[in-house]
Motif scaffolding. Structure first.
Motif, short mmCIF file in Angstrom:
data_model
loop_
_atom_site.label_atom_id
_atom_site.label_comp_id
_atom_site.label_asym_id
_atom_site.label_seq_id
_atom_site.Cartn_x
_atom_site.Cartn_y
_atom_site.Cartn_z
N LYS A 238 23.19 -8.97 40.88
CA LYS A 238 22.30 -9.16 39.75
C LYS A 238 21.08 -8.25 39.81
N MET A 239 20.94 -7.51 40.88
CA MET A 239 19.83 -6.57 41.01
C MET A 239 20.20 -5.24 40.35
N GLN A 240 19.19 -4.64 39.69
CA GLN A 240 19.37 -3.36 39.01
C GLN A 240 18.24 -2.42 39.45
N TYR A 241 18.64 -1.22 39.86
CA TYR A 241 17.68 -0.23 40.32
C TYR A 241 17.87 1.05 39.51
N THR A 242 16.74 1.64 39.10
CA THR A 242 16.78 2.90 38.35
C THR A 242 15.67 3.82 38.87
N LEU A 243 16.08 5.01 39.27
CA LEU A 243 15.13 6.02 39.73
C LEU A 243 15.20 7.19 38.76
N THR A 244 14.02 7.54 38.18
CA THR A 244 13.98 8.56 37.12
C THR A 244 12.95 9.63 37.50
N GLY A 245 13.39 10.87 37.40
CA GLY A 245 12.48 12.00 37.58
C GLY A 245 12.39 12.77 36.27
N ALA A 246 11.17 13.11 35.83
CA ALA A 246 10.98 13.75 34.54
C ALA A 246 9.99 14.90 34.67
N VAL A 247 10.19 15.91 33.81
CA VAL A 247 9.32 17.08 33.75
C VAL A 247 9.06 17.39 32.29
N GLU B 157 8.10 -1.69 37.01
CA GLU B 157 8.15 -0.23 37.14
C GLU B 157 6.91 0.27 37.87
N ILE B 158 7.14 1.24 38.72
CA ILE B 158 6.05 1.94 39.42
C ILE B 158 6.20 3.43 39.12
N ARG C 204 12.34 1.71 38.86
CA ARG C 204 12.44 0.46 38.09
C ARG C 204 13.38 -0.50 38.81
N THR C 205 12.92 -1.75 38.95
CA THR C 205 13.70 -2.79 39.61
C THR C 205 13.82 -3.98 38.67
N GLY C 206 15.05 -4.41 38.42
CA GLY C 206 15.28 -5.54 37.53
C GLY C 206 16.20 -6.58 38.15
N TYR C 207 16.06 -7.80 37.67
CA TYR C 207 16.91 -8.90 38.13
C TYR C 207 17.50 -9.58 36.90
N PRO D 142 23.03 -12.55 31.17
CA PRO D 142 23.39 -11.31 30.49
C PRO D 142 22.43 -10.92 29.38
N ALA D 143 21.63 -11.86 28.88
CA ALA D 143 20.71 -11.58 27.78
C ALA D 143 19.29 -11.29 28.24
N LEU D 144 18.92 -11.71 29.44
CA LEU D 144 17.53 -11.58 29.91
C LEU D 144 17.52 -10.89 31.26
N THR D 145 16.69 -9.82 31.36
CA THR D 145 16.52 -9.11 32.62
C THR D 145 15.06 -8.71 32.77
#
Length: 592
Positions: free
Chosen positions: A354-363, A408-409, A394-397, A401-404
């Motif tokens: 149920k854990m969701q991790y997203t790492l984003t790099g932007a320029v 974000e840091i 970004r870390t989500g739990y 299925p409708a709520l997460t």
């Protein structure tokens, strides 16, 4: 006396005796024929089915007799027919069984039964008649003798009798029907000719079936190009406005406005890609001079990797002239500088339970063109060129299925191509932010996310204050009923500046939109907007209120008429920034 001599009595008696003997001989010869004709019942037409059934029945009796079994239905099968009953006993010879029938030597004697069970042709059927008591007794004795003989030969004839019995059992059902009547034979295809169900409905032809109505019959169908489907749109019309460039010095004008938009989506099996773009061109027909063009194109690629990993790549380009209402707008110029932006990002998503991790790099890199002054000279804006680098975790739990809920840091660095600007300030800065929010996924009913947090950019020059403040971001879509969509968007943007002594500002933008499909070819839309700009380092702020309503009437799937009215008002506590702009647009929209 001479003459013929009279016939004496002796001669007459001799002739009478001869005639009597001759008549007796003829009677003796004819008598067995008449009696046997009565016995065989050959006194009329006999059907072939009756003869065949008698032969098959006789074959069964012989097979059962060979096995030493008394047929249980012998009494029923051999029941004598009531064909002939003489008035006096002994008028006809007694009937005997075929096994011990006494041969008279007559031509009409029935053939005798043979003990050879291997014979292919069974004995001809015996005519049925009602026999006398003496004849019945003789028949019983003959059956007993046949049974004794069959017991002795049971071992040698067992195989043959089994085959005969199996063959005759298969035809028992047909023999029963054939005994009573000569039924008509069935045709070869009788089994295939089944009666139709009277309650069955006839199936309509494919061409006559009703087609499922389209959800949006006036939506663009698109053009197939390789593995992409492209949907282009062009809008051309006239805009009458009270403020040509939305500035404090702007006046009324009639503008020719052209908008080009397109979207492309891939039809790949696993991964996906989208490309979106627009271009807006405005030229003055009469009134306040306006000559500007702006546009943007961006693409997104989604790739599914192994181990529950997903990569999302984005790349975009934008070219927009500096707005006359921008804090960095230059007064007294004939043309504001053109700001161009190239941005890209790469994100990797990972799901662990149920854990969701997203790492984003932007320029994101911004570079400015020169501003043209009223006297024909140009003013360079190179000191505003900068690049922003950010990294966001970004870390989500997933509660359901409708709520997460998520957090974000963000960390980043803004660097200027010119380390010290024309006023002598070091504008580069370090960024740090944190947010918390909630993502919703309830299908078409409600989807999107919203978050709130804090953002701070510390400028390298100690003489300039850091840009910091609360952040609010939202992107929600709600559909209360079919054909109606309500949208809410919010964004917080840090706007740096090169104005002497100022750090920049934070811009909060909010927009509430609504779209209603009144009819299949008639769509109405409306929007309300609120912008708030907070200046850092000085006591200043701007407030922008806007409202818009539009209507699109599709003539067919490819062309329609569109109109919209808009009002916008900026109120500021800084001098020379207030303005009001009202406009109305009427044009034609074409799509493919």
């Amino acid at each position: 006396m001479s003459g013929a001599q009279p016939e004496n009595s002796t001669g007459r008696k001799g002739k009478a005796v001869c005639a009597l003997l001759l008549a007796t001989s003829m009677f003796a010869l004819l008598r067995p024929t008449a009696l046997h004709a009565q016995e065989t019942e050959l006194r009329g037409e006999v059907s072939e089915s009756a003869i065949l059934s008698d032969q098959q029945r006789k074959a069964r009796q012989l097979a059962l007799a060979a096995q030493g079994q008394q047929p249980t239905n012998a009494a029923q099968d051999n029941a004598p027919a009531r064909t002939y009953l003489p008035a006096s006993a002994g008028a006809v010879p007694d009937d005997t069984d075929t096994g011990d029938a006494i041969a008279t030597g007559s031509l009409f004697d029935p053939p005798a039964a043979t003990d050879d069970t291997s014979a292919d042709i069974a004995a001809p059927p015996k005519p049925r008649r009602r026999s006398s008591t003496a004849g019945q007794n003789a028949a019983d004795q003959a059956k007993d003798k046949a049974a004794d003989k069959s017991k002795k030969k049971k071992k040698s004839t067992a195989d043959t009798s089994d085959i005969t019995a199996s063959t005759t059992d298969a035809t028992d059902g047909e023999d029963t029907d054939a005994d009573t009547a000569n039924r008509r034979a069935l045709t070869i295809d009788s089994a295939d000719r089944q009666k139709l169900d009277p309650g069955a409905e006839r199936t309509d032809a494919i061409e006559g079936q009703k087609k499922k109505p389209e959800d949006d019959p006036f939506a663009a169908t698109g053009v197939k190009w390789g593995s992409f489907v492209i949907r282009p749109t062009i809008e051309q019309g006239l805009t009458a406005t009270s403020n040509g460039d939305s500035s404090s010095a702007g006046t009324s004008a009639l503008l020719s406005e052209t908008a080009l938009r397109f979207s492309a989506a891939s039809d790949w099996r696993e991964n996906s890609a989208t490309i979106d773009g627009y271009g807006l061109f405005r030229e003055t027909v009469s009134g306040y001079p306006v000559h500007d063009a702006q546009g943007r194109i961006e693409g997104q690629l989604n790739v599914d990797l192994d181990n529950e990993l997903r990569a999302i790549a984005k790349l975009g380009y934008e070219a927009v002239p500096e707005s006359a209402s921008s804090p960095d707008a230059i007064a007294g110029v004939s043309k504001q500088p053109l700001r161009q932006t190239i941005d890209g990002s790469l994100a990797v998503e990972k799901h662990l339970g149920k854990m969701q991790y997203t790492l984003t790099g932007a320029v994101s890199h911004d570079f400015y063109g020169d501003a043209k002054l009223s006297d024909g000279t140009s003013l360079s804006q190179k000191d505003q060129d900068s690049t922003l680098y950010t990294a966001t975790l970004r870390t989500g739990y997933e509660i359901s299925p409708a709520l997460t809920p998520f957090t974000e840091i963000e960390v980043g660095r803004r660097t200027y191509d010119q380390r010290i600007d024309n006023e002598g300030f070091e504008r580069s800065s370090t960024r740090l932010g944190a947010r918390a929010g909630l993502a919703l996924d309830m299908g078409e009913k409600l989807s999107g996310e919203f978050s709130a947090g804090w953002l701070r950019e510390a400028i390298d020059d100690k003489n300039l204050d850091a840009i910091s403040g609360a952040t609010v971001n939202a992107d929600l879509k709600w559909s209360p009923e079919r054909g109606t969509t309500i949208g809410l968007t919010g964004r917080t943007t840090v706007e740096p500046t090169t104005t002497s002594g100022e750090s920049g500002d934070i811009l909060y933008s909010g927009r509430l939109t609504g779209e209603r499909q009144i009819r299949a070819n008639l769509t109405a839309n409306a929007a309300l907007g609120l912008d708030w700009r907070d200046y850092i380092g000085i006591d200043g702020h701007d407030r922008v209120l806007s409202a818009e309503a539009g209507l699109t009437w599709w003539l067919n799937r490819y062309a329609g008429l569109t109109t919209r009215v808009r009002t916008e008002k900026l109120t500021s506590n800084l001098p020379g920034r207030d303005y009001t702009a009202n406009s109305i647009f009427l044009g034609v929209k074409v799509q493919r």
